[in-house]
Write a protein that holds these residues in place. Sequence first.
Motif, PDB file in Angstrom:
ATOM      1  N   PRO A  90      30.298   2.506  34.453  1.00  0.00           N
ATOM      2  CA  PRO A  90      30.940   3.786  34.768  1.00  0.00           C
ATOM      3  C   PRO A  90      30.527   4.918  33.850  1.00  0.00           C
ATOM      4  N   GLU A  91      30.265   4.611  32.579  1.00  0.00           N
ATOM      5  CA  GLU A  91      29.874   5.679  31.655  1.00  0.00           C
ATOM      6  C   GLU A  91      28.531   6.274  32.051  1.00  0.00           C
ATOM      7  N   ARG A  92      27.580   5.402  32.398  1.00  0.00           N
ATOM      8  CA  ARG A  92      26.270   5.895  32.825  1.00  0.00           C
ATOM      9  C   ARG A  92      26.377   6.678  34.120  1.00  0.00           C
ATOM     10  N   LEU A  93      27.193   6.182  35.062  1.00  0.00           N
ATOM     11  CA  LEU A  93      27.375   6.856  36.343  1.00  0.00           C
ATOM     12  C   LEU A  93      27.986   8.237  36.149  1.00  0.00           C
ATOM     13  N   LEU A  94      29.044   8.316  35.358  1.00  0.00           N
ATOM     14  CA  LEU A  94      29.720   9.601  35.155  1.00  0.00           C
ATOM     15  C   LEU A  94      28.828  10.575  34.402  1.00  0.00           C
ATOM     16  N   THR A  95      28.064  10.086  33.433  1.00  0.00           N
ATOM     17  CA  THR A  95      27.138  10.961  32.706  1.00  0.00           C
ATOM     18  C   THR A  95      26.097  11.546  33.645  1.00  0.00           C
ATOM     19  N   SER A  96      25.571  10.725  34.542  1.00  0.00           N
ATOM     20  CA  SER A  96      24.571  11.204  35.494  1.00  0.00           C
ATOM     21  C   SER A  96      25.156  12.249  36.436  1.00  0.00           C
ATOM     22  N   ILE A  97      26.349  11.984  36.962  1.00  0.00           N
ATOM     23  CA  ILE A  97      26.975  12.931  37.893  1.00  0.00           C
ATOM     24  C   ILE A  97      27.246  14.262  37.208  1.00  0.00           C
ATOM     25  N   LEU A  98      27.811  14.205  36.012  1.00  0.00           N
ATOM     26  CA  LEU A  98      28.116  15.445  35.297  1.00  0.00           C
ATOM     27  C   LEU A  98      26.853  16.196  34.914  1.00  0.00           C
ATOM     28  N   PHE A  99      25.804  15.482  34.544  1.00  0.00           N
ATOM     29  CA  PHE A  99      24.542  16.133  34.190  1.00  0.00           C
ATOM     30  C   PHE A  99      23.974  16.891  35.382  1.00  0.00           C
ATOM     31  N   TRP A 100      23.836  16.199  36.520  1.00  0.00           N
ATOM     32  CA  TRP A 100      23.258  16.861  37.700  1.00  0.00           C
ATOM     33  C   TRP A 100      24.154  17.992  38.189  1.00  0.00           C
ATOM     34  N   ALA A 104      23.604   9.172  23.249  1.00  0.00           N
ATOM     35  CA  ALA A 104      23.558   9.260  21.790  1.00  0.00           C
ATOM     36  C   ALA A 104      24.051  10.630  21.323  1.00  0.00           C
ATOM     37  N   ILE A 105      23.617  11.690  22.019  1.00  0.00           N
ATOM     38  CA  ILE A 105      24.085  13.036  21.678  1.00  0.00           C
ATOM     39  C   ILE A 105      25.595  13.133  21.849  1.00  0.00           C
ATOM     40  N   ASN A 106      26.107  12.522  22.910  1.00  0.00           N
ATOM     41  CA  ASN A 106      27.546  12.537  23.153  1.00  0.00           C
ATOM     42  C   ASN A 106      28.309  11.836  22.024  1.00  0.00           C
ATOM     43  N   ARG A 107      27.815  10.666  21.583  1.00  0.00           N
ATOM     44  CA  ARG A 107      28.480   9.930  20.506  1.00  0.00           C
ATOM     45  C   ARG A 107      28.419  10.702  19.187  1.00  0.00           C
ATOM     46  N   ILE A 108      27.252  11.299  18.892  1.00  0.00           N
ATOM     47  CA  ILE A 108      27.113  12.069  17.647  1.00  0.00           C
ATOM     48  C   ILE A 108      28.057  13.267  17.659  1.00  0.00           C
TER      49      ILE A 108
END
Length: 430
Positions: free
Chosen positions: A59-69, A151-155
Motif C-alpha cells: 500500500p505504501e508504494r501504491l499510495l506514493t505512486s498515486i500521489l506522485f502522478w 527515502a526522501i519521505n523518511r528523511i
Amino acid sequence: MSLIVQFGPLLAAMLVLLVGSAFFSCSEAALFYLTRDDRERFVHGNRAQKRVVHLLSTPERLLTSILFWNLVINVGYFSIASRIGLALDSDGHSSAAAAFTMGALLTIILLSEMLPKNLAVLWPRWLSTVLSLPLSASVGVLRPVLPTLQAINRISLRTLLPGFEREAYLELRDIERAISLSTPDKTIAHHEELVLHQIVSLSEMEAEELMRPRLGLTFYHAPVSMEDLRNSPPNCDYLLVAEPDTEELDRAMPLSQLSGVANTNLEAECERVPYVPWCTNGAATLDVLQNSRGGLAVVINELGETVGIVTLDDVMHALFANPTIRVTSRTAAQSIEPLSESTYRLDGAITLRRLAKQLKLQLPIAKSVTVAGMLQENLQRLPQPGDEVLWGNCRFLVTDSPRPGVLTATVEKLPEQQGADDVAQNGGGI
C-alpha cells in the motif's frame, strides 16, 4: 470562440490532464475503500481482481505512486491555466483571465476530485478492477524512482517530525465501546473486554515474556529412542532435539505425535524449528508459530544462543488466562508478587529483562537469562534455601528450592548508595 481557437492546444492538454487527475483520484478511493472481505474474494477472482490484490499488497508504494502522478498532473494543469490567464491579462482581458483561473480551479475540484471519489465509493469493486491495468502500468513506470521517493519521505519525516508516532490501527477504547454496544450482559462484556485487551496488548509483549526459559527444559541428542525418553522423561509437551555437539535446539515434535512412530531415530520424525529474537513482539511471534508445522519456535538472544522456546499454547495462554493468575505449572512462572513496598516474591524462571521492566530496575549485564541462572552464576553453585545475593541495587534471597534448577526467591529493592556499598563489601554473593 476566438479564445478556443487561440488556446485550443493548451485547452486540449488541460482536458487530458483533467482526465488523468480524475483517474488517479478515482483509483485511490476505489482501491482503498475495498473491505477485507472484498480483498479476500479478489484473491480467488479473475486476473484483474488478482491484480488489485497485488497492488494493495504494497500500500505504501501504491499510495506514493498515486500521489506522485496526481501531483505532477495537477502542477501541469495549473501551469497551463496560469499561462492562459497571463496571456488573457496581457491582452487586456483582466476579467476573463480571473474568470478563467477561477473556473479552472473549480473544474479540477469538482470533476477530478469530488465526482471521481464519490463514484469510487459507490462502486469500489467494479471501478477498482476496471482501473487496475492502467494503474499497474503507472506504478511500474515509477518503480525505478520509488526507493528514492520513499527515502526522501523518511528523511523528511525524521528531520521535521522526529517525535512522530504512527496512529494505532485499533485503540482499546474502540473495543470497549463496541463491546458495550453489542453485549447487554455486563458479565459477558467484561470477559470479552479482558480477552480483547490481551489481544491488543500482544503487540506490546516480547517473545521473552511469552517463552518457557531454557532452564529446566530437557534436550536430547541424536540418535533419540523411546528408551531415552523412558530413562529421562521430557518435562514439557515437546520432544526437543539439539544440534550435534551443541546445546542449541534444532528440531522438535509434539509428544502427542509419538504414537505410531519407530522406537529409534525419533529425531528423523521431528520438524526443524524457526527462530525468533527475544525482542520480537508477540504478534510477530504468533505469525511465525502459525506458519510453522510444529507450532513451536526457539527464542534466541543477541548472540544467537537458545534462551527458551515459545509455543502456540503459550501465546494462547497469555491471551486467554486471567493476567492475575497467568502462572501455571506447565509454563514458566512470570508473575511478581509484592510483599511490601520494596520486597517482592518471584519464581526463579522469570527472566531478568522482565524483572527489570516490571520493577523499573537498572540491572547489570549478565550472561544468564533468568533469575535462577543469575543466582547460580553469582554463587558458582546451585542455589539453596537461605542463599543471599546482592546484584545491582537488589538483594535476592532464595526461599525454596524443591529440586535443582527450580526455586522461589524474594527480591528487595535497595537504595542506590546502600546497594553499591553492599556490593563493594561482599562482591555480589553472601
